[in-house]
Design a protein around this motif. Structure first.
Motif, PDB file in Angstrom:
ATOM      1  N   ARG A 122       0.856  -1.399  -0.075  1.00 60.96           N
ATOM      2  CA  ARG A 122       0.298   0.206   0.073  1.00 60.96           C
ATOM      3  C   ARG A 122       0.651   1.177  -0.124  1.00 60.96           C
ATOM      4  O   ARG A 122       0.554   2.518  -0.214  1.00 60.96           O
ATOM      5  CB  ARG A 122      -1.273   0.321   1.307  1.00 60.96           C
ATOM      6  CG  ARG A 122      -0.609  -0.313   2.659  1.00 60.96           C
ATOM      7  CD  ARG A 122      -1.291   0.442   3.695  1.00 60.96           C
ATOM      8  NE  ARG A 122      -0.668   0.645   4.888  1.00 60.96           N
ATOM      9  CZ  ARG A 122      -0.254   1.177   5.479  1.00 60.96           C
ATOM     10  NH1 ARG A 122      -0.868   2.496   4.416  1.00 60.96           N
ATOM     11  NH2 ARG A 122       0.174   1.194   6.569  1.00 60.96           N
ATOM     12  N   CYS A 168      -5.661  -5.810   6.284  1.00 59.31           N
ATOM     13  CA  CYS A 168      -6.827  -4.702   6.886  1.00 59.31           C
ATOM     14  C   CYS A 168      -8.057  -4.177   7.137  1.00 59.31           C
ATOM     15  O   CYS A 168      -8.254  -4.239   6.214  1.00 59.31           O
ATOM     16  CB  CYS A 168      -6.087  -3.092   6.646  1.00 59.31           C
ATOM     17  SG  CYS A 168      -6.559  -2.010   8.095  1.00 59.31           S
ATOM     18  N   TYR A 198      -9.895  -2.336   8.000  1.00 60.83           N
ATOM     19  CA  TYR A 198     -10.685  -0.707   9.008  1.00 60.83           C
ATOM     20  C   TYR A 198     -11.439  -0.216   7.377  1.00 60.83           C
ATOM     21  O   TYR A 198     -12.200   1.224   7.646  1.00 60.83           O
ATOM     22  CB  TYR A 198      -9.000   0.289   9.517  1.00 60.83           C
ATOM     23  CG  TYR A 198      -9.576   0.017  11.142  1.00 60.83           C
ATOM     24  CD1 TYR A 198     -10.256  -0.459  12.001  1.00 60.83           C
ATOM     25  CD2 TYR A 198      -8.262  -1.076  11.126  1.00 60.83           C
ATOM     26  CE1 TYR A 198     -10.360  -0.590  12.962  1.00 60.83           C
ATOM     27  CE2 TYR A 198      -8.062  -1.489  12.699  1.00 60.83           C
ATOM     28  CZ  TYR A 198      -9.215  -1.436  13.568  1.00 60.83           C
ATOM     29  OH  TYR A 198      -8.947  -1.545  15.215  1.00 60.83           O
ATOM     30  N   ASP A 199     -10.549  -0.204   6.568  1.00 60.54           N
ATOM     31  CA  ASP A 199     -10.999   0.150   5.410  1.00 60.54           C
ATOM     32  C   ASP A 199     -11.026   1.839   5.507  1.00 60.54           C
ATOM     33  O   ASP A 199     -12.469   2.260   4.855  1.00 60.54           O
ATOM     34  CB  ASP A 199     -12.584  -0.330   5.276  1.00 60.54           C
ATOM     35  CG  ASP A 199     -12.855  -0.337   3.755  1.00 60.54           C
ATOM     36  OD1 ASP A 199     -12.253   0.126   2.626  1.00 60.54           O
ATOM     37  OD2 ASP A 199     -13.800  -0.454   3.174  1.00 60.54           O
ATOM     38  N   CYS A 214      -7.183   4.389   1.247  1.00 63.25           N
ATOM     39  CA  CYS A 214      -5.891   3.451   0.945  1.00 63.25           C
ATOM     40  C   CYS A 214      -6.270   2.131   0.926  1.00 63.25           C
ATOM     41  O   CYS A 214      -7.216   1.382   0.143  1.00 63.25           O
ATOM     42  CB  CYS A 214      -6.031   2.880   2.706  1.00 63.25           C
ATOM     43  SG  CYS A 214      -4.989   1.712   2.902  1.00 63.25           S
ATOM     44  N   ASP A 257      -0.059  -4.275   6.386  1.00 66.32           N
ATOM     45  CA  ASP A 257      -1.070  -2.761   6.465  1.00 66.32           C
ATOM     46  C   ASP A 257      -0.664  -2.524   7.471  1.00 66.32           C
ATOM     47  O   ASP A 257      -0.531  -1.219   7.664  1.00 66.32           O
ATOM     48  CB  ASP A 257      -1.501  -3.276   5.456  1.00 66.32           C
ATOM     49  CG  ASP A 257      -1.809  -3.418   4.246  1.00 66.32           C
ATOM     50  OD1 ASP A 257      -0.538  -2.939   3.395  1.00 66.32           O
ATOM     51  OD2 ASP A 257      -2.164  -5.153   3.589  1.00 66.32           O
ATOM     52  N   LEU A 258      -1.064  -3.403   8.348  1.00 64.00           N
ATOM     53  CA  LEU A 258      -1.474  -2.571   9.932  1.00 64.00           C
ATOM     54  C   LEU A 258      -1.013  -3.991  10.873  1.00 64.00           C
ATOM     55  O   LEU A 258      -1.461  -4.607  11.496  1.00 64.00           O
ATOM     56  CB  LEU A 258      -2.917  -2.495  10.290  1.00 64.00           C
ATOM     57  CG  LEU A 258      -2.563  -2.121  11.570  1.00 64.00           C
ATOM     58  CD1 LEU A 258      -2.292  -0.711  12.153  1.00 64.00           C
ATOM     59  CD2 LEU A 258      -4.952  -1.891  11.817  1.00 64.00           C
ATOM     60  N   ARG A 282      -1.801   1.813  14.302  1.00 66.25           N
ATOM     61  CA  ARG A 282      -2.747   2.914  14.153  1.00 66.25           C
ATOM     62  C   ARG A 282      -3.280   3.125  16.163  1.00 66.25           C
ATOM     63  O   ARG A 282      -2.914   2.365  16.301  1.00 66.25           O
ATOM     64  CB  ARG A 282      -4.176   2.548  13.227  1.00 66.25           C
ATOM     65  CG  ARG A 282      -5.860   2.811  13.556  1.00 66.25           C
ATOM     66  CD  ARG A 282      -6.627   1.731  12.518  1.00 66.25           C
ATOM     67  NE  ARG A 282      -7.834   2.480  12.959  1.00 66.25           N
ATOM     68  CZ  ARG A 282      -8.848   2.836  12.201  1.00 66.25           C
ATOM     69  NH1 ARG A 282      -8.171   3.077  11.084  1.00 66.25           N
ATOM     70  NH2 ARG A 282      -9.686   3.562  13.353  1.00 66.25           N
ATOM     71  N   GLU A 342      -3.455  11.293  10.221  1.00 62.62           N
ATOM     72  CA  GLU A 342      -4.046  12.196   9.655  1.00 62.62           C
ATOM     73  C   GLU A 342      -4.531  13.068   9.448  1.00 62.62           C
ATOM     74  O   GLU A 342      -4.676  14.182   8.665  1.00 62.62           O
ATOM     75  CB  GLU A 342      -5.558  10.971   8.967  1.00 62.62           C
ATOM     76  CG  GLU A 342      -5.418   8.700   9.125  1.00 62.62           C
ATOM     77  CD  GLU A 342      -3.940   8.443   8.716  1.00 62.62           C
ATOM     78  OE1 GLU A 342      -3.255   9.293   7.761  1.00 62.62           O
ATOM     79  OE2 GLU A 342      -3.997   7.488   8.798  1.00 62.62           O
ATOM     80  N   LYS A 400     -11.781   6.578  10.296  1.00 66.79           N
ATOM     81  CA  LYS A 400     -10.922   6.647  11.787  1.00 66.79           C
ATOM     82  C   LYS A 400     -11.983   7.873  12.830  1.00 66.79           C
ATOM     83  O   LYS A 400     -11.178   8.710  13.088  1.00 66.79           O
ATOM     84  CB  LYS A 400      -9.414   7.173  11.500  1.00 66.79           C
ATOM     85  CG  LYS A 400      -8.723   6.908  10.745  1.00 66.79           C
ATOM     86  CD  LYS A 400      -7.563   6.468  10.825  1.00 66.79           C
ATOM     87  CE  LYS A 400      -6.475   5.853  10.301  1.00 66.79           C
ATOM     88  NZ  LYS A 400      -5.284   5.743  10.643  1.00 66.79           N
TER      89      LYS A 400
HETATM   90  S1  SF4 Z   1      -5.091   3.295   6.195  1.00 64.74           S
HETATM   91 FE1  SF4 Z   1      -3.987   2.505   8.158  1.00 64.74          FE
HETATM   92  S2  SF4 Z   1      -5.697   1.119   9.266  1.00 64.74           S
HETATM   93 FE2  SF4 Z   1      -6.365   3.178   7.415  1.00 64.74          FE
HETATM   94  S3  SF4 Z   1      -7.113   0.463   6.434  1.00 64.74           S
HETATM   95 FE3  SF4 Z   1      -4.796   1.629   5.222  1.00 64.74          FE
HETATM   96  S4  SF4 Z   1      -3.894   0.112   6.868  1.00 64.74           S
HETATM   97 FE4  SF4 Z   1      -6.309   0.232   7.206  1.00 64.74          FE
END
Ligand code: SF4
Length: 484
Positions: free
Chosen positions: A29, A219, A221-222, A226, A265-266, A295, A320, A332
Motif C-alpha cells: 500500500r 487490514c 479498517y477500510d 487506503c 498494512d497494520l 493505528r 491523518e 477513523k
Molecule cells: S490507513 Fe491503515 S488502518 Fe486505514 S485501511 Fe489503511 S492500513 Fe488499515
C-alpha cells in the motif's frame, strides 16, 4: 496467445523496479515519493519474494532495483539487453505507470515477454493492457505466488486459463482475466531472495543497513484513501510469530543485519499476536532494533512497553488529521485527537520514535479542519512527519467516489498526478491551498523550538545525530521543491 508463440520457455527471468522521474517506494500500500517523506530506501520485498519462488523453477533470476540503484532508462535497457531475459516482470504503480510501461516497451523491443504487477495493475489490469499493447501478462491478487504458478503453467504448456490471478491476451489480442487467486497463508510465501539484491542500498537515516520482513497483510479498517483493503484484503493474515522470528534470526546470523522493518498494512491490528512476536524476539533473537506501523486505537500501554522491550525503535503512525470530523470522514470514526496525543506522548516517554503521517485535502476538508490539524501537529512530540495530499489511487473508495458523476467532487489530472505530492481533487479546497499548507506545515514543525527541544535527546548519540540531521536536511530540501 497462440501455441506457436509459446515455443519459448521461461528460463531466464528479470524483475525490474523501474526508475521514474519521481523516486518512489512501491511496496504494497506504500506508494510514496521519497521527496516528500523521511522514508529510507526500502528493499523491494514483493520482488524479492517473487524472485525466490521463480528461482526454484528457472534457477536464473535477476532483480534490477533501478529506483534505488539510481539507474537511468538507458542503463536499465543496457542491463536487460546484456542479460537477455525470456520474461521481464515490472513492479508498477499509478504515478509511475508511464515510466513502468516504458520499461515494458524496452523489454519487448529486446525480445522478452512482459508482465507487470503492483497496486495499479491489480486495480486496472484490463485497462492497462488495453492501453499498453506491449504488456503481455498481469499478475494479480497474490502476485508473488501467481508469478511462480504462471511460469509452471507456461513451461509445462498448460492452458493459461488454468493459471489463477492472471490477465493475458486471447488469440485476437484482447486482454482477459482468469479467476482470482485465493488469498493465501503467508506461511506459503518463500523467504525473500535477499542474495539477489545489494543490501547496502537499503539504509536507515543514520546509515545502518536494514532489511524488510513480511509480517502481515490486509487490514479490516477500510479507510477511504487506503489501498490496503483492496490490494491485500479486509481480513488480516499474519505470519506465525515463530517463523517470523526465525527469519529475523536467520538475517542477523547470515547477513549480520541488526535493523529490520516489519512490513504490514497494520502491524498492531491484533494485540495477542504483537505480544507473541515480542516474546519470541525477547526470548530467541539477538538484539535487534525494528520498525513497524500502527493505528492509535490498536495499541495500549502494555503493548507499547512490550514492543520497546523487544527492540521497537520507530513506529509509523497514521494520524491523518486533527479534526474529529475529518477523522470520521477518512474512516477513523473511533479515533479522537486525544487518543493520538496519548499514543505519541506515550511512545516518546517509552523511548520509541514516531513518524506521523497526515492526509490533507480529502473531500470535506476545510480551512477550519486544516487549522485543527496544524494545532495538533504543533502539540505532538513527533520525530518525523509526512504531509500527503489526498491521492485517489485506483481501487480505493476515494477513487470510486471521485469517478462517480453524481458526486460534487471530481478527479483531475493524469495518472502521474495521482500521488501524495500532487493534488487532483476538484470541488473543495483549491490545489494551491492544499499544497501551500503541506509546504508550510513541515517547515513550521521541523524548524520550531518545540522540535529543537525534542532532538536534544539525540545528543547522547552524536554520530547518529549528525548522520540523521544530514539525511533530514537533504530530504527537507527535496520536500521544499515537491510542493511548489
Ligand atoms: S490507513 Fe491503515 S488502518 Fe486505514 S485501511 Fe489503511 S492500513 Fe488499515
Amino acid at each position: 496467445m497462440t501455441e506457436k508463440s509459446r515455443a519459448v520457455l521461461f528460463k531466464r527471468i528479470m524483475i525490474i523496479n523501474p526508475s521514474s522521474s519521481v523516486k518512489m517506494t512501491k511496496e504494497g500500500r506504500v506508494i510514496m515519493s521519497l521527496n516528500i517523506s523521511f522514508e529510507p530506501p526500502r528493499m523491494p520485498l514483493s520482488m524479492a519474494i517473487m524472485a525466490a519462488g521463480l528461482e526454484q523453477r528457472s534457477g536464473d533470476v535477476k532483480i534490477v532495483d533501478s529506483v534505488n540503484m539510481g539507474l537511468s532508462r538507458a542503463s536499465e535497457r543496457a542491463i536487460i539487453a546484456s542479460y537477455g531475459p525470456d520474461l521481464v516482470i515490472v513492479n508498477a504503480s499509478t504515478p509511475t505507470i508511464t515510466d513502468d510501461m516504458a520499461s515494458i516497451r524496452d523489454a519487448k523491443s529486446l525480445g522478452a515477454y512482459t508482465a507487470a504487477f503492483g497496486q495499479h495493475i491489480d486495480a486496472l489490469p484490463l485497462e492497462t493492457m488495453a492501453d499498453h499493447p506491449d504488456l503481455d501478462f498481469c499478475f494479480l491478487q497474490e502476485p508473488e505466488l501467481v508469478a511462480a504458478k504462471f511460469v509452471d503453467h507456461w513451461n509445462s504448456r498448460d492452458k493459461l486459463d488454468n493459471s489463477l490471478g492472471l490477465a493475458y491476451r486471447s488469440e485476437d489480442g484482447q486482454p482477459i482475466l482468469t479467476p482470482p487467486y485465493p488469498r493465501a497463508s503467508l506461511e506459503t510465501f518463500p523467504p525473500p531472495a535477499r542474495h539477489l539484491l545489494d543490501q547496502s542500498l537499503y539504509r536507515l537515516p543514520d546509515g545502518e543497513i536494514y532489511t524488510t520482513l513480511l509480517a502481515s497483510r490486509g487490514c479490516p479498517y477500510d479507510c477511504g484513501f487506503c489501498v490496503a483493503p483492496v490490494y491485500h484484503g479486509l481480513k488480516t493474515r499474519r505470519r506465525d510469530p515463530i517463523s517470523l522470528v526465525n527469519e529475523v534470526i536467520e538475517v542477523a546470523e547470515n547477513s549480520h543485519i541488526r535493523a529490520v522493518m516489519f512490513q504490514s498494512d497494520l502491524f498492531t491490528s491484533q494485540k495477542k499476536w504483537v505480544i507473541e512476536v515480542c516474546q519470541e524476539l525477547i526470548q530467541r533473537a539477538p538484539p535487534i532494533r525494528w520498525i513497524c506501523n500502527s493505528r492509535v486505537d490498536t495499541v495500549d500501554e502494555e503493548t507499547l512497553v512490550m514492543m520497546k522491550k523487544a527492540g521497537c525503535f520507530l513506529i509509523g503512525v497514521g494520524i491523518e488529521s486533527g479534526s474529529p470530523r475529518m477523522l470520521s470522514v477518512l474512516g477513523k470514526k473511533k479515533v479522537e485527537p486525544e487518543r493520538i496525543e496519548w499514543m505519541i506522548h506515550t511512545c516518546r516517554r517509552l523511548g520509541i520514535m514516531t513518524n506521523g503521517s497526515f492526509v490533507i485535502g480529502y473531500p470535506g476538508e476545510t480551512i477550519e479542519s486544516l487549522r485543527q490539524t496544524e494545532e495538533l501537529v504543533m502539540r505532538l512530540p513527533l520525530d518525523f512527519a509526512v504531509f500527503m495530499c489526498a491521492a485517489p489511487f485506483p481501487g480505493t473508495r476515494l477513487y470510486q467516489y471521485l469517478t462517480d458523476p453524481e458526486t460534487p467532487h471530481r478527479l483531475t489530472g493524469n495518472w502521474e498526478n495521482i500521488a501524495f505530492h500532487d493534488y487532483v481533487i476538484e470541488g473543495g479546497l483549491s490545489p494551491e491551498t492544499v499544497k501551500q499548507f503541506n509546504s508550510r506545515i513541515w517547515r513550521k514543525y521541523f524548524f520550531s523550538l518545540h522540535y529543537a527541544k525534542l532532538r536534544l535527546r539525540d545528543l547522547k548519540h552524536p554520530v547518529r545525530l549528525t548522520k540523521t540531521i544530514w539525511y533530514a536536511l537533504k530530504r527537507l530540501q527535496k520536500m521544499r521543491k515537491s510542493f511548489r
